[in-house]
Write an enzyme that holds these catalytic residues in place. Structure first.
Site: not given
Ligand code: 5GP
Length: 336
Positions: A16, A20, A99, A191, A194, A275-276
């Site tokens: 996960h 970005n 995308p 998801h 949350e 996650d991020d």
């Molecule tokens: P990307 O899809 O642009 O590569 O990564 C960032 C995007 O992933 C965010 O704009 C958001 O839509 C989604 N995202 C990232 N972390 C989370 C999270 O913890 N929960 C949810 N629901 N979406 C997330």
């Protein structure tokens, strides 16, 4: 072996990770973000968990998005993120991304750029792609899925699944959409829970996705209710658990009071994820360390969790065998 070293050296599996959100400040700098943007990113990332809300966390993605607005930067961003995971001994990575269309880039161009970076990767790491459907982009979900299905036909060995993400305060889950994806051979990870939204959670669990992300408000001790929890127990769907992300976004009160304890107590399937990692200043080795610190998961527990995670991946049977062997060999070599 010291525990920290164990967490770093263990061949890990990350299921996960949003592309970005995984960009480090250093990568953002290389992608042309100004010092001002970087310090805004870091200041926000450094805020105490209690000062943040889920909505505030979502604002942070704008920084990374501003640095990935054309095909070359999307390509480089993907390359940097894969390298970062490889450098902490992640052996298998499922990267997910939404995308995105920009002035000089279509959504198809975006996907092609990510795939080119995955294919060009010369490191010893297996990388698969999950494409995200942004729930706040409600009106385009159908159109986005059509594109994902088309791209999947072109790259069946890379594009493995569909994710449902985006700000959970927006949009709704549409089972028909994901059934269509499933019928086309895509794996589904959603998801789920949350935020507290019992009606949607029930629909998601009844759909029985292959995995769920976060699962915060499922157990009655954590804002869920008995019938939701019973439904979850019936499905036994693996949980993608993102400790630091949940604490940072304030959806979990603290590491100690994180809902993961219910999965451990009840021997339910879960895997630890980042996650991020750019946004939340973490990495997978640190997440393993936190599970040891707060939930007493020993090196053996963490090795076993990683081994079980092989079966939760969307990899081919052949790739699963390779991963199992990597883990077995590592265990033998490190005598534990
Ligand atoms: P990307 O899809 O642009 O590569 O990564 C960032 C995007 O992933 C965010 O704009 C958001 O839509 C989604 N995202 C990232 N972390 C989370 C999270 O913890 N929960 C949810 N629901 N979406 C997330």
């Amino acid at each position: 072996m010291e525990f920290e070293q164990f967490c770093n050296l263990l061949p890990k599996i990350e299921l996960h990770a949003h592309l970005n959100g995984s960009l480090s400040a250093f990568s953002l700098q290389k992608l042309g973000c100004s010092n001002e943007q970087i310090s805004e990113y870091q200041q926000l990332a450094d805020l105490q968990a209690t000062e943040k809300t889920l909505n505030e966390c979502f604002k942070l993605f704008k920084v990374a998005h501003s640095a990935t607005k054309n095909q070359q930067s999307v390509y480089l961003a993907t390359k940097y993120v894969i390298e970062d995971f490889f450098n902490e001994n992640v052996a298998y990575l499922e990267l997910r991304t939404t995308p995105r269309e920009e002035q000089n880039m279509t959504k198809a161009d975006y996907i092609e750029s990510v795939i080119r970076a995955i294919k060009d990767c010369d490191k010893n790491i297996i990388v698969k792609l999950l494409l995200s459907i942004d729930r706040s982009d409600d009106l385009k979900c159908e159109e986005n899925l059509e594109l994902i299905i088309k791209m999947r036909q072109k790259y069946p060995n890379v594009i493995k699944g569909v994710d449902f993400s985006g700000n959970p305060y927006n949009g709704t889950f549409d089972p028909k959409l994901f059934q269509k994806a499933r019928n086309c051979g895509l794996f589904i990870t959603l998801h789920c829970a949350e935020i507290k939204n019992d009606e949607e959670v029930e629909e998601i669990l009844k759909f029985r996705p292959d995995r769920i992300g976060h699962g915060t408000f499922l157990h009655p001790n954590f804002g869920g209710n008995d019938s939701i929890w019973k439904l979850y127990l019936d499905t036994n769907i693996p949980l993608e658990c993102c400790l630091t992300s949940n604490v940072a976004c304030g959806t979990a009160k603290s590491y100690k009071q994180h809902h993961l304890q219910e999965w451990i107590k009840n021997s339910l399937p879960f895997t630890l994820c980042t996650d991020d990692k750019g946004v939340f200043g973490t990495n997978l080795s640190k997440e393993l360390g936190l599970a040891y610190q707060y939930f007493s998961l020993t090196p053996t527990n963490l090795w076993e969790m990683t081994q079980k995670t092989v079966s939760y991946t969307f990899a081919s049977d052949e790739e699963k065998k390779v991963l199992t062997k990597i883990l077995q060999d590592w265990k033998v070599k490190n005598h534990f």
